[in-house]
Write a protein that holds these residues in place. Structure first.
Motif, PDB file in Angstrom:
ATOM      1  N   TRP A   1       0.822  -1.201   0.000  1.00 48.62           N
ATOM      2  CA  TRP A   1       0.000   0.000   0.000  1.00 48.62           C
ATOM      3  C   TRP A   1       0.866   1.265   0.000  1.00 48.62           C
ATOM      4  N   ASN A   2       1.939   1.257   0.790  1.00 45.45           N
ATOM      5  CA  ASN A   2       2.829   2.424   0.795  1.00 45.45           C
ATOM      6  C   ASN A   2       3.463   2.644  -0.580  1.00 45.45           C
ATOM      7  N   SER A   3       3.858   1.559  -1.237  1.00 44.50           N
ATOM      8  CA  SER A   3       4.433   1.691  -2.576  1.00 44.50           C
ATOM      9  C   SER A   3       3.404   2.217  -3.571  1.00 44.50           C
ATOM     10  N   VAL A   4       2.181   1.709  -3.477  1.00 44.33           N
ATOM     11  CA  VAL A   4       1.128   2.179  -4.386  1.00 44.33           C
ATOM     12  C   VAL A   4       0.825   3.654  -4.136  1.00 44.33           C
ATOM     13  N   PHE A   5       0.733   4.035  -2.881  1.00 47.05           N
ATOM     14  CA  PHE A   5       0.425   5.425  -2.544  1.00 47.05           C
ATOM     15  C   PHE A   5       1.498   6.377  -3.069  1.00 47.05           C
ATOM     16  N   LEU A   6       2.756   6.056  -2.796  1.00 49.22           N
ATOM     17  CA  LEU A   6       3.839   6.928  -3.249  1.00 49.22           C
ATOM     18  C   LEU A   6       3.927   6.951  -4.776  1.00 49.22           C
ATOM     19  N   SER A   7       3.810   5.797  -5.405  1.00 46.18           N
ATOM     20  CA  SER A   7       3.951   5.731  -6.860  1.00 46.18           C
ATOM     21  C   SER A   7       2.840   6.491  -7.564  1.00 46.18           C
ATOM     22  N   VAL A   8       1.611   6.297  -7.116  1.00 49.49           N
ATOM     23  CA  VAL A   8       0.481   6.973  -7.756  1.00 49.49           C
ATOM     24  C   VAL A   8       0.555   8.479  -7.522  1.00 49.49           C
ATOM     25  N   THR A   9       0.838   8.901  -6.282  1.00 51.01           N
ATOM     26  CA  THR A   9       0.891  10.329  -5.967  1.00 51.01           C
ATOM     27  C   THR A   9       1.999  11.032  -6.745  1.00 51.01           C
ATOM     28  N   ILE A  10       3.197  10.465  -6.738  1.00 52.98           N
ATOM     29  CA  ILE A  10       4.316  11.083  -7.440  1.00 52.98           C
ATOM     30  C   ILE A  10       4.083  11.069  -8.947  1.00 52.98           C
ATOM     31  N   THR A  11       3.485  10.023  -9.457  1.00 56.28           N
ATOM     32  CA  THR A  11       3.205   9.964 -10.892  1.00 56.28           C
ATOM     33  C   THR A  11       2.223  11.051 -11.310  1.00 56.28           C
TER      34      THR A  11
ATOM     35  N   LEU B   1       7.557  15.506  -2.149  1.00 60.76           N
ATOM     36  CA  LEU B   1       8.024  16.832  -2.531  1.00 60.76           C
ATOM     37  C   LEU B   1       9.309  16.769  -3.350  1.00 60.76           C
ATOM     38  N   LEU B   2      10.190  15.840  -3.019  1.00 59.41           N
ATOM     39  CA  LEU B   2      11.461  15.752  -3.732  1.00 59.41           C
ATOM     40  C   LEU B   2      11.294  15.208  -5.146  1.00 59.41           C
ATOM     41  N   GLN B   3      10.262  14.428  -5.388  1.00 59.88           N
ATOM     42  CA  GLN B   3      10.099  13.782  -6.688  1.00 59.88           C
ATOM     43  C   GLN B   3       8.883  14.290  -7.458  1.00 59.88           C
ATOM     44  N   ALA B   4       8.279  15.382  -7.002  1.00 56.28           N
ATOM     45  CA  ALA B   4       7.090  15.902  -7.686  1.00 56.28           C
ATOM     46  C   ALA B   4       7.440  16.600  -8.995  1.00 56.28           C
ATOM     47  N   PHE B   5       8.699  16.958  -9.181  1.00 58.70           N
ATOM     48  CA  PHE B   5       9.139  17.650 -10.396  1.00 58.70           C
ATOM     49  C   PHE B   5      10.229  16.817 -11.063  1.00 58.70           C
ATOM     50  N   SER B   6      10.211  16.799 -12.372  1.00 60.72           N
ATOM     51  CA  SER B   6      11.175  15.993 -13.116  1.00 60.72           C
ATOM     52  C   SER B   6      11.593  16.730 -14.376  1.00 60.72           C
TER      53      SER B   6
ATOM     54  N   LEU C   1       3.991   5.970 -17.044  1.00 65.25           N
ATOM     55  CA  LEU C   1       4.531   4.629 -16.865  1.00 65.25           C
ATOM     56  C   LEU C   1       5.973   4.663 -16.386  1.00 65.25           C
ATOM     57  N   LEU C   2       6.796   5.509 -16.993  1.00 64.46           N
ATOM     58  CA  LEU C   2       8.197   5.607 -16.580  1.00 64.46           C
ATOM     59  C   LEU C   2       8.318   6.090 -15.141  1.00 64.46           C
ATOM     60  N   THR C   3       7.506   7.075 -14.777  1.00 63.20           N
ATOM     61  CA  THR C   3       7.555   7.598 -13.413  1.00 63.20           C
ATOM     62  C   THR C   3       7.084   6.572 -12.405  1.00 63.20           C
ATOM     63  N   PHE C   4       6.010   5.858 -12.719  1.00 62.86           N
ATOM     64  CA  PHE C   4       5.481   4.846 -11.797  1.00 62.86           C
ATOM     65  C   PHE C   4       6.505   3.739 -11.557  1.00 62.86           C
ATOM     66  N   VAL C   5       7.118   3.249 -12.626  1.00 65.70           N
ATOM     67  CA  VAL C   5       8.102   2.174 -12.488  1.00 65.70           C
ATOM     68  C   VAL C   5       9.311   2.652 -11.684  1.00 65.70           C
ATOM     69  N   HIS C   6       9.785   3.865 -11.969  1.00 59.71           N
ATOM     70  CA  HIS C   6      10.948   4.387 -11.239  1.00 59.71           C
ATOM     71  C   HIS C   6      10.635   4.561  -9.756  1.00 59.71           C
TER      72      HIS C   6
ATOM     73  N   PRO D   1       2.204  -5.781 -10.174  1.00 60.38           N
ATOM     74  CA  PRO D   1       1.527  -4.511 -10.502  1.00 60.38           C
ATOM     75  C   PRO D   1       2.156  -3.774 -11.677  1.00 60.38           C
ATOM     76  N   ILE D   2       3.486  -3.754 -11.753  1.00 59.19           N
ATOM     77  CA  ILE D   2       4.154  -3.081 -12.863  1.00 59.19           C
ATOM     78  C   ILE D   2       3.858  -3.800 -14.176  1.00 59.19           C
ATOM     79  N   LEU D   3       3.839  -5.124 -14.127  1.00 55.82           N
ATOM     80  CA  LEU D   3       3.553  -5.895 -15.334  1.00 55.82           C
ATOM     81  C   LEU D   3       2.152  -5.616 -15.853  1.00 55.82           C
ATOM     82  N   VAL D   4       1.195  -5.555 -14.946  1.00 56.43           N
ATOM     83  CA  VAL D   4      -0.190  -5.285 -15.358  1.00 56.43           C
ATOM     84  C   VAL D   4      -0.310  -3.879 -15.952  1.00 56.43           C
ATOM     85  N   ILE D   5       0.298  -2.892 -15.303  1.00 53.80           N
ATOM     86  CA  ILE D   5       0.217  -1.507 -15.798  1.00 53.80           C
ATOM     87  C   ILE D   5       0.894  -1.376 -17.154  1.00 53.80           C
TER      88      ILE D   5
END
Length: 296
Positions: A94-104, A166-171, A221-226, A274-278
């Motif tokens: 859940w923590n990984s999903v939350f961070l990945s979705v929010t940052i993406t 905050l550190l990864q919200a900009f790319s 997709l690239l952001t979520f995987v990273h 999850p990454i494979l499905v996405i």
């Protein structure tokens, strides 16, 4: 009414010239070699994944057996049920999903908006500012890792998910990717929208975004995987076990003198799903976005 029937051609009539004969296309040698090379590379890429799946169904002593036993003598399917009791895997996922979705979401939002300014809005120093911003990609993360941590510590955000967000919200890469795609969209569309009284925010939201679905899907997709595979960021900023991601959670199987490799492989298989499905769902847009982002 008279029907005219032409006489049959004599048996010894000459054959048509070679250049007029129907020919069957044969695959060229280069095409065959290209397919063989792709097959070899595909096997090389899939072998570690196959070994990971095979190891997740073994005992710890069988994981590094020599020679490699690709098909286990006995399938230990109970590894996929034991792991949920060994560690709080649901919390880590859940923590990984939350961070990945929010940052993406934030990177897609900020990257597409900044890219619109660099691609379609004219202002003094635009190109120089873009090159300076793009140059930050060349700076290794280790060079500013310590200053970032000190800043987060001063503002009291260490050991919180907000620090990573905050550190990864900009790319800079996301801005570059979206800008290259925006350059393929004719300027006449935005000019016509301005003449109709549409604001820059409206042009970005109502014209640019709907036309940029492939690039947006690629960036997402690239952001979520990273973010999903990130280990060092959570390792540095998250100390509470309840805030750990799946990558930190798998590290808990490594003991002082030994490691439970079978459980590590089992958790790795679950973390890859999850990454494979996405990727399978967004493969069409991902390939299209990467293929067209460099063309103007």
């Amino acid at each position: 009414m008279t029907l005219t029937v032409s006489p049959p051609a004599p048996a010894d009539s000459p054959a048509p010239p070679p250049d007029q004969r129907p020919t069957r296309e044969r695959p060229s040698v280069r095409l065959v070699l290209a397919y063989l090379l792709l097959i070899v590379l595909s096997v090389a890429v899939l072998m570690p994944f196959a070994w990971m799946v095979s190891s997740s169904l073994k005992l710890d002593a069988e994981v590094f057996s020599v020679p490699i036993q690709w098909i286990p003598a006995e399938f230990h399917w109970d590894n996929f049920t034991k792991i949920w009791d060994r560690i709080p895997l649901a919390t880590y996922l859940w923590n990984s999903v939350f961070l990945s979705v929010t940052i993406t979401v934030l990177q897609v939002l900020t990257g597409s908006f900044a890219a619109y300014g660099f691609a379609k809005v004219r202002f003094p120093g635009r190109d120089a500012l873009f090159l300076a911003y793009l140059a930050t990609i060349a700076v290794p993360w280790q060079a500013y890792m310590v200053p970032q941590y000190i800043i987060m510590q001063k503002v009291g955000l260490v050991n919180t998910h907000l620090s990573l967000i905050l550190l990864q919200a900009f790319s800079a890469f996301g801005v570059f990717l979206m800008r290259q795609y925006y350059l393929t969209i004719p300027d006449e569309l935005s000019e016509a929208a301005r003449l109709d009284g549409l604001s820059e925010y409206g042009i970005w939201a109502r014209i640019m975004l709907p036309l940029s679905k492939p690039a947006l899907a690629s960036l997402a997709l690239l952001t979520f995987v990273h973010t999903w595979n990130d280990y060092m960021g959570p390792f540095i900023y998250l100390t509470d076990n309840k805030l750990w991601t799946i990558q930190l959670g798998l590290r808990s199987f490594v003991g002082l003198y030994d490691a439970e490799y079978a459980m590590i492989m089992t958790g790795s298989v679950l973390s890859v799903l999850p990454i494979l499905v996405i990727f399978l769902l967004g493969q069409k847009y991902f390939v299209q976005g990467i293929a067209t982002s460099g063309m103007k």
